[in-house]
Scaffold this motif. Structure first.
Motif, PDB file in Angstrom:
ATOM      1  N   ALA A 139       0.079  -1.299   0.139  1.00  0.00           N
ATOM      2  CA  ALA A 139       0.559   0.177   0.611  1.00  0.00           C
ATOM      3  C   ALA A 139       0.643   1.445  -0.168  1.00  0.00           C
ATOM      4  O   ALA A 139       0.384   2.433  -0.720  1.00  0.00           O
ATOM      5  CB  ALA A 139      -1.153   0.345   1.944  1.00  0.00           C
TER       6      ALA A 139
ATOM      7  N   LYS B 135       2.493   1.852  -3.369  1.00  0.00           N
ATOM      8  CA  LYS B 135       1.186   2.250  -4.120  1.00  0.00           C
ATOM      9  C   LYS B 135       1.123   3.966  -4.091  1.00  0.00           C
ATOM     10  O   LYS B 135       1.167   4.183  -5.204  1.00  0.00           O
ATOM     11  CB  LYS B 135       0.067   1.357  -4.174  1.00  0.00           C
ATOM     12  CG  LYS B 135      -0.037   0.407  -5.219  1.00  0.00           C
ATOM     13  CD  LYS B 135      -0.055   0.111  -5.911  1.00  0.00           C
ATOM     14  CE  LYS B 135      -0.539   1.133  -7.582  1.00  0.00           C
ATOM     15  NZ  LYS B 135      -0.674   1.113  -8.478  1.00  0.00           N
TER      16      LYS B 135
ATOM     17  N   ARG C  55       4.091   1.028 -10.272  1.00  0.00           N
ATOM     18  CA  ARG C  55       3.316   0.249 -10.793  1.00  0.00           C
ATOM     19  C   ARG C  55       2.830  -1.636 -10.605  1.00  0.00           C
ATOM     20  O   ARG C  55       4.181  -1.651  -9.619  1.00  0.00           O
ATOM     21  CB  ARG C  55       3.190   0.042 -11.973  1.00  0.00           C
ATOM     22  CG  ARG C  55       2.794   1.576 -12.641  1.00  0.00           C
ATOM     23  CD  ARG C  55       2.932   1.569 -13.909  1.00  0.00           C
ATOM     24  NE  ARG C  55       2.426  -0.268 -14.237  1.00  0.00           N
ATOM     25  CZ  ARG C  55       1.805   0.094 -15.363  1.00  0.00           C
ATOM     26  NH1 ARG C  55       1.013   1.316 -15.745  1.00  0.00           N
ATOM     27  NH2 ARG C  55       0.821  -0.938 -15.542  1.00  0.00           N
TER      28      ARG C  55
ATOM     29  N   GLN D 207      -8.896  -6.058  -5.194  1.00  0.00           N
ATOM     30  CA  GLN D 207      -9.647  -5.448  -4.833  1.00  0.00           C
ATOM     31  C   GLN D 207      -8.822  -4.467  -3.918  1.00  0.00           C
ATOM     32  O   GLN D 207      -8.860  -3.509  -3.572  1.00  0.00           O
ATOM     33  CB  GLN D 207     -10.699  -5.298  -4.521  1.00  0.00           C
ATOM     34  CG  GLN D 207     -11.498  -5.433  -5.078  1.00  0.00           C
ATOM     35  CD  GLN D 207     -13.127  -5.328  -4.506  1.00  0.00           C
ATOM     36  OE1 GLN D 207     -13.456  -6.681  -3.461  1.00  0.00           O
ATOM     37  NE2 GLN D 207     -14.259  -4.576  -4.883  1.00  0.00           N
ATOM     38  N   GLN D 208      -7.962  -4.761  -2.757  1.00  0.00           N
ATOM     39  CA  GLN D 208      -7.604  -4.365  -1.463  1.00  0.00           C
ATOM     40  C   GLN D 208      -6.470  -3.975  -2.116  1.00  0.00           C
ATOM     41  O   GLN D 208      -6.145  -2.792  -1.939  1.00  0.00           O
ATOM     42  CB  GLN D 208      -7.326  -5.277  -0.522  1.00  0.00           C
ATOM     43  CG  GLN D 208      -8.879  -5.793   0.453  1.00  0.00           C
ATOM     44  CD  GLN D 208      -8.272  -7.056   1.084  1.00  0.00           C
ATOM     45  OE1 GLN D 208      -7.040  -6.818   2.362  1.00  0.00           O
ATOM     46  NE2 GLN D 208      -8.517  -7.963   1.272  1.00  0.00           N
TER      47      GLN D 208
ATOM     48  N   GLU E  97      -4.110  -2.038  -4.699  1.00  0.00           N
ATOM     49  CA  GLU E  97      -4.112  -1.025  -6.415  1.00  0.00           C
ATOM     50  C   GLU E  97      -3.286  -1.666  -7.211  1.00  0.00           C
ATOM     51  O   GLU E  97      -2.361  -1.261  -7.360  1.00  0.00           O
ATOM     52  CB  GLU E  97      -4.476   0.000  -6.207  1.00  0.00           C
ATOM     53  CG  GLU E  97      -5.265   0.969  -5.350  1.00  0.00           C
ATOM     54  CD  GLU E  97      -4.567   2.949  -4.989  1.00  0.00           C
ATOM     55  OE1 GLU E  97      -4.767   2.903  -6.368  1.00  0.00           O
ATOM     56  OE2 GLU E  97      -4.096   2.295  -3.874  1.00  0.00           O
TER      57      GLU E  97
ATOM     58  N   ASP F  57      -2.243  -3.267 -10.979  1.00  0.00           N
ATOM     59  CA  ASP F  57      -2.144  -2.828 -12.034  1.00  0.00           C
ATOM     60  C   ASP F  57      -2.411  -3.360 -12.881  1.00  0.00           C
ATOM     61  O   ASP F  57      -2.987  -3.284 -14.693  1.00  0.00           O
ATOM     62  CB  ASP F  57      -1.071  -1.704 -12.713  1.00  0.00           C
ATOM     63  CG  ASP F  57      -1.212  -0.720 -11.563  1.00  0.00           C
ATOM     64  OD1 ASP F  57      -1.601   0.442 -11.421  1.00  0.00           O
ATOM     65  OD2 ASP F  57      -0.522  -0.965 -10.410  1.00  0.00           O
TER      66      ASP F  57
ATOM     67  N   LEU G  45      -8.251  -3.152 -14.963  1.00  0.00           N
ATOM     68  CA  LEU G  45      -6.469  -4.144 -15.111  1.00  0.00           C
ATOM     69  C   LEU G  45      -5.908  -4.074 -16.741  1.00  0.00           C
ATOM     70  O   LEU G  45      -6.742  -4.593 -17.688  1.00  0.00           O
ATOM     71  CB  LEU G  45      -5.778  -5.409 -13.807  1.00  0.00           C
ATOM     72  CG  LEU G  45      -6.542  -5.621 -12.623  1.00  0.00           C
ATOM     73  CD1 LEU G  45      -6.910  -6.608 -12.286  1.00  0.00           C
ATOM     74  CD2 LEU G  45      -6.078  -3.794 -12.494  1.00  0.00           C
TER      75      LEU G  45
END
Ligand code: C2E
Ligand code: MG
Ligand code: MG
Ligand code: MG
Length: 292
Positions: free
Chosen positions: A168, A171, A176, A193-194, A196, A198, A232
């Motif tokens: 996290a 990100k 990426r 989903q939790q 991010e 790419d 994605l």
């Protein structure tokens, strides 16, 4: 107690096993020195956009040029480096080396949109990965968006909380994130989903068989559909022939990587490759389109 464990114990003490353990120890000691002796190298493999035909990325892949054994493939020493913790300094070295190279390519106008570095689950859970990356970004001055990290689904089983936290933070810096060998690991899918994420990388094993095996084709289609519905990018690895490229283009896969474009190359060769590359458009495979 040993007796009750029967054959397993016998096998444990077999001479062959002793040899293997010795070989491992030797290799581990040599790997420790390999970094100082500059025996490690980073090779790069291009990633090509299936619509424009242009190179949009590179993947950095480490190589060990052993003085006696020759080129030792990462499949042989990365697992060893993970068990011994050596993957942390080794991974730091690959990151720094790759970012320096990105800087050079950026200055000469050759850098593709991003370059991906493979990150071990061990680096994420035990290392100081966030700090290392911040340092390397500051030192080289490259944009965080130029760097992509490839992780496998195994990161969720090593130290879930620590790994999620590190990812996290990365990100948030603008780095990426790509999931490597997608579909071969322990996927709860919720992490897509939790975090991010790419990009999803369809594993070589599915790509290799997709034009001859319906099961593999179904998995490739499902990964592309899943990736796209989550917004994605989807890349197929291990593309070796033009038929596979056309098939992937028909399935609306975004990017491909594989021997069809190029094998992984040393930095200087990659520079020449980037400088002379001519994009070619990949035609769609009408037959594959009709079965969608
Ligand atoms: P990976 O990240 O899934 O990398 C893809 C592998 O497929 C690479 O093997 C690449 O050379 C190979 N490949 C690419 N195109 C084709 C193709 O068309 N056909 C076939 N048969 N193979 C293709 P490589 O370089 O031997 O690396 C193996 C694995 O070692 C990598 O799998 C990655 O998991 C690991 N690895 C490599 N470099 C690093 C590194 O710097 N750090 C860490 N932690 N792991 C690394
Ligand atoms: Mg990879
Ligand atoms: Mg892979
Ligand atoms: Mg792999």
């Amino acid at each position: 107690q040993a007796k009750t464990q029967g054959r397993g114990i016998l096998r444990f003490f077999s001479p062959e096993m002793g040899l293997r353990a010795k070989h491992r120890l030797t290799l581990e000691a040599e790997l420790r020195q390999a970094l100082e002796r500059s025996e490690l190298h980073v090779y790069y493999q291009p990633q090509v956009d299936l619509i424009s035909g242009e190179i949009i990325g590179l993947e950095a892949l480490v190589r060990w040029q052993h003085p006696e054994r020759g080129l030792v493939p990462p499949g042989e020493f990365i697992p060893l480096a993970e068990e011994s913790g050596l993957v942390v300094p080794l991974g730091d070295w690959v990151l720094r080396e790759t970012c320096r190279q990105i800087k050079q390519w950026t200055e000469s106008g050759l850098a593709p949109r991003q370059t991906a570095v493979n990150i071990s689950a061990v680096q994420l859970s035990r290392g100081h990965l966030v700090e290392s990356i911040k340092e390397v970004l500051a030192e080289t001055g490259i944009a965080p968006q130029q760097l992509e990290l490839e992780i496998t689904e195994s990161f969720v089983i090593v130290d879930r909380d620590q790994s999620f936290k590190a990812l996290a933070e990365l990100k948030a810096l603008g780095i990426r994130l790509s999931i490597d060998d997608f579909g071969t690991g322990y996927s709860s899918l919720g992490y897509l989903q939790q975090l991010e994420v790419d990009k999803l990388k369809v594993d070589i094993s599915f790509v290799r068989n997709m034009t001859t095996n319906m099961g593999s084709a179904s998995i490739v289609k499902a990964v592309i559909a899943l990736g796209h519905s989550l917004g994605l990018e989807v890349i197929a690895e291990g593309v070796e022939d033009a038929g596979q490229a056309r098939y992937l283009r028909s399935l609306r896969c975004d990017v491909m990587q594989g021997y069809l474009i190029s094998r992984p190359m040393p930095a200087e060769e990659t520079t020449r490759f980037l400088a002379s590359f001519q994009p070619t458009r990949i035609p769609v495979d009408n037959e594959a389109m009709s079965t969608l």
